[in-house]
Write an enzyme that holds these catalytic residues in place. Structure first.
Site, PDB file in Angstrom:
ATOM      1  N   ARG A 139       0.803  -1.225   0.000  1.00  0.00           N
ATOM      2  CA  ARG A 139       0.000   0.000   0.000  1.00  0.00           C
ATOM      3  C   ARG A 139       0.842   1.284   0.000  1.00  0.00           C
ATOM      4  NH1 ARG A 139      -3.708  -2.018   4.848  1.00  0.00           N
ATOM      5  NH2 ARG A 139      -1.929  -3.422   5.036  1.00  0.00           N
ATOM      6  N   ALA A 146      41.261  46.024  -2.680  1.00  0.00           N
ATOM      7  CA  ALA A 146      39.944  45.709  -3.245  1.00  0.00           C
ATOM      8  C   ALA A 146      40.052  45.465  -4.738  1.00  0.00           C
ATOM      9  CB  ALA A 146      38.974  46.849  -2.967  1.00  0.00           C
TER      10      ALA A 146
HETATM   11  C1  UD1 Z   1      -0.745  -7.953  11.761  1.00  0.00           C
HETATM   12  C2  UD1 Z   1      -1.471  -8.919  12.682  1.00  0.00           C
HETATM   13  C3  UD1 Z   1      -2.747  -8.245  13.177  1.00  0.00           C
HETATM   14  C4  UD1 Z   1      -2.404  -6.961  13.881  1.00  0.00           C
HETATM   15  C5  UD1 Z   1      -1.566  -6.067  12.986  1.00  0.00           C
HETATM   16  C6  UD1 Z   1      -1.036  -4.910  13.802  1.00  0.00           C
HETATM   17  C7  UD1 Z   1      -0.985 -11.188  11.915  1.00  0.00           C
HETATM   18  C8  UD1 Z   1      -1.472 -12.356  11.161  1.00  0.00           C
HETATM   19  N1  UD1 Z   1      -1.781 -10.123  11.959  1.00  0.00           N
HETATM   20  O1  UD1 Z   1      -1.572  -7.712  10.639  1.00  0.00           O
HETATM   21  O2  UD1 Z   1      -3.439  -9.102  14.079  1.00  0.00           O
HETATM   22  O3  UD1 Z   1      -3.583  -6.298  14.276  1.00  0.00           O
HETATM   23  O4  UD1 Z   1      -0.428  -6.764  12.463  1.00  0.00           O
HETATM   24  O5  UD1 Z   1      -0.401  -3.970  12.977  1.00  0.00           O
HETATM   25  O6  UD1 Z   1       0.088 -11.233  12.484  1.00  0.00           O
HETATM   26  N2  UD1 Z   1       5.789  -9.494   7.939  1.00  0.00           N
HETATM   27  C9  UD1 Z   1       6.846 -10.348   7.693  1.00  0.00           C
HETATM   28  N3  UD1 Z   1       6.633 -11.450   6.927  1.00  0.00           N
HETATM   29  C10 UD1 Z   1       5.424 -11.738   6.408  1.00  0.00           C
HETATM   30  C11 UD1 Z   1       4.347 -10.876   6.658  1.00  0.00           C
HETATM   31  C12 UD1 Z   1       4.562  -9.753   7.443  1.00  0.00           C
HETATM   32  O7  UD1 Z   1       7.957 -10.104   8.161  1.00  0.00           O
HETATM   33  O8  UD1 Z   1       5.312 -12.761   5.722  1.00  0.00           O
HETATM   34  C13 UD1 Z   1       6.040  -8.286   8.753  1.00  0.00           C
HETATM   35  C14 UD1 Z   1       5.808  -7.018   7.955  1.00  0.00           C
HETATM   36  O9  UD1 Z   1       7.005  -6.555   7.377  1.00  0.00           O
HETATM   37  C15 UD1 Z   1       5.317  -6.061   9.029  1.00  0.00           C
HETATM   38  C16 UD1 Z   1       4.642  -6.963  10.045  1.00  0.00           C
HETATM   39  O10 UD1 Z   1       5.115  -8.247   9.810  1.00  0.00           O
HETATM   40  O11 UD1 Z   1       6.384  -5.365   9.673  1.00  0.00           O
HETATM   41  C17 UD1 Z   1       3.122  -6.917   9.927  1.00  0.00           C
HETATM   42  O12 UD1 Z   1       2.729  -7.343   8.657  1.00  0.00           O
HETATM   43  P1  UD1 Z   1       1.386  -6.867   7.998  1.00  0.00           P
HETATM   44  O13 UD1 Z   1       1.217  -7.577   6.714  1.00  0.00           O
HETATM   45  O14 UD1 Z   1       1.340  -5.390   7.965  1.00  0.00           O
HETATM   46  O15 UD1 Z   1       0.317  -7.454   9.051  1.00  0.00           O
HETATM   47  P2  UD1 Z   1      -1.119  -6.903   9.280  1.00  0.00           P
HETATM   48  O16 UD1 Z   1      -2.021  -7.404   8.193  1.00  0.00           O
HETATM   49  O17 UD1 Z   1      -1.089  -5.485   9.549  1.00  0.00           O
HETATM   50 CA    CA Z   2       0.425  -3.736   9.255  1.00  0.00          CA
END
Ligand code: UD1
Ligand code: CA
Length: 492
Positions: free
Chosen positions: A19, A430
């Site tokens: 996003r 100057a």
């Molecule tokens: C996640 C949580 C959600 C919480 C939210 C808070 C899970 C399944 N969900 O959702 O409950 O409310 O964060 O912000 O955990 N990342 C990885 N590897 C991956 C996927 C993500 O390292 O395969 C890291 C991303 O870089 C990021 C963080 O994990 O820093 C969160 O990932 P994101 O995809 O934003 O999770 P949310 O859908 O926001």
């Molecule tokens: Ca997130």
């Protein structure tokens, strides 16, 4: 009470951040002069964990070197093709010692306002309640797409349900998962081994660990955080600006409480690495960036940008831009000055209006007051550089250095052609173009002599108002003016 130290912190930073719509990975976007993952690392380090692992995958070639640069001791963990925060955590655990025991914290690379203090409080609560898992939660009026905290009849945490997997009833829950947790490492490893990808997104969710641990009879608790900003993750650039502004508001407030006057916090931007002495005054439209240091009682602004610049006590900097520069105590800079890297202005010195400096050491009390380019220069104590002087440091091929000695005086509109040196106690007339050395006590004059041509106006401009004025004043003859036909002023 002593500060509890978790055994390790794992920062999840492998996600793509779709996003953001950016070629730069989300965790490398910056607020407050620091990348998002940099903020996560700073908070993790404040809690004093023995090991820190950062999980990367998307644009690893950019993220991993950045992490190593800001924290050489951080362990880089590579996430494989299996998606989800649960898989990311497993990969983060893989680079930690296999015999690790005790508490492991998991935080996110995109939650930049989370503080080390909160991680300390989380660790303390987790260890004092004897829980196997403690999750940081918040109450939100609009819980958006955050995971929801499902509690059972007696109020204890049962599990987390992701928004995309939630029923309507569960979506109505206003307590959300911040994505920040404390785990007993053995329970975490055991539960992760049981997590599947059987959910709406086909990912291995870290959030499933809570329900699994709970079903195995472990204690799961929540650490409710009142300060909602600390749990807010950045998903797009609107949030980036929102959290950037809030972080800045916090920095301004922190420094005002430390004794800095900030006339207009709304137009003042202070990076997290900047520091200030007491009674500094910051006027509107000012940015203090990077690891800048501003000494006590200095006045900065209006409209100043300082980047990685040191300003001494009692100095004054107005309407200026300075990068990697040092401004001495009691010195004065501006208005409209541009200090480039390597500028060092001595105590009580001056860099004035429309002056550009680069790699220039300007001694104590020396002045470069007006309209000058001063590059690759060493200027001694108390020297004065006249208005419009140019340090010609570049011959089109190489850069050369110019030295102006202590207490020397360079007349206005001079060009000092580098490499060249003017001794201590010397003068330059100057309008001179100086190409050779000037010795102590000498005056160098390097320009055409003045020649006055008698009755030129009468011959070439007869009948003009100028001619009339000359007649009224009485046409001069050679020798009748003090100027004569020779240059008497500098040679006297
Ligand atoms: C996640 C949580 C959600 C919480 C939210 C808070 C899970 C399944 N969900 O959702 O409950 O409310 O964060 O912000 O955990 N990342 C990885 N590897 C991956 C996927 C993500 O390292 O395969 C890291 C991303 O870089 C990021 C963080 O994990 O820093 C969160 O990932 P994101 O995809 O934003 O999770 P949310 O859908 O926001
Ligand atoms: Ca997130």
């Amino acid at each position: 009470m002593s500060t509890p130290r978790p055994a390790a912190v794992i920062i999840l930073a492998a996600g793509e951040g779709t996003r953001m719509k950016s070629d730069t990975p989300k965790v490398l976007h910056r607020i407050g002069g620091r990348s998002l993952v940099g903020h996560a690392i700073a908070a993790a380090r404040e809690v004093g964990a023995e090991h820190l692992s950062v999980v990367v995958r998307h644009k690893r070639e950019l993220v991993a070197p950045h992490v190593t640069e800001i924290d050489p001791a951080a362990l880089i963990a590579d996430q494989d093709e299996v998606k989800g925060t649960g898989r990311a955590t497993e990969c983060g655990l893989d680079v930690l010692p296999a015999d690790l025991t005790g508490t492991v914290l998991v935080t996110m690379g995109d939650v930049p306002l989370l503080t080390g203090e909160t991680l300390v409080a989380l660790t303390r609560e987790h260890e004092s309640t004897g829980a196997a898992v403690t999750v940081v939660t918040s109450q939100l009026d609009d819980a958006l797409s955050y995971g929801r905290i499902v509690r059972d009849a007696d109020g204890s945490v049962e599990r987390i349900v992701e928004f995309k997997d939630a029923t309507e009833e569960e979506k109505a829950i206003t307590e959300i998962n911040s994505g920040i947790y404390a785990f007993d490492v053995a329970v975490l490893r055991e539960a992760l081994a049981q997590v599947t990808t059987d959910n709406a997104q086909g990912e291995k969710y870290l959030t499933d660990v809570l329900g699994i641990a709970r079903a195995a009879g472990r204690r799961v608790s929540a650490h409710l955080l009142e300060d909602l900003w600390q749990t807010e993750g950045i998903n797009d650039r609107v949030q980036l600006a929102r959290l950037g502004a809030e972080l800045n508001r916090r920095m301004c407030e922190k420094w005002m409480r430390e004794g800095v006057t900030i006339v207009d916090p709304a137009s003042t931007w202070i990076d997290v690495d900047a520091t200030f002495g007491r009674d500094v005054t910051i006027l509107p439209g000012t940015q203090i960036l990077g690891p800048s240091v501003v000494g006590a009682r200095a006045v900065i602004g209006p409209e100043v940008t300082l980047e990685a610049t040191e300003v001494g006590e009692d100095a004054e900097v107005r309407r200026a831009e300075a990068h990697h520069a040092v401004i001495g105590a009691g010195a004065s800079v501006g208005p409209y000055s541009y200090l480039r890297p390597g500028t060092e202005l001595g105590a009580g010195g001056k860099i004035g209006g429309f002056v550009e400096t680069k790699n220039a050491k300007i001694g104590d009390g020396a002045k470069v007051p007006h309209l000058t380019y001063c590059g690759d220069a060493v200027i001694g104590e108390g020297a004065n550089i006249g208005a419009g002087t140019i340090f010609a440091n570049y011959d089109g091929v190489t850069k050369g250095q110019t030295v102006v000695g202590a207490q020397s005086f360079v007349g206005s509109q001079s060009v000092l052609v580098a490499p060249v040196s003017i001794a201590d106690g010397a003068y330059v007339a100057a309008g001179s173009t100086i190409t050779g050395e000037v010795g102590p006590g000498q005056l160098a004059v390097a320009r055409g002599k003045q020649r006055n041509i008698d009755h030129w106006v009468a011959r070439r401009r007869a009948g003009t108002k100028t001619d009339e004025a000359a007649r009224a004043a009485g046409y001069a003859d050679a020798g009748s003016t003090t100027q004569g036909t020779t240059d008497t002023k500098d040679n006297a």
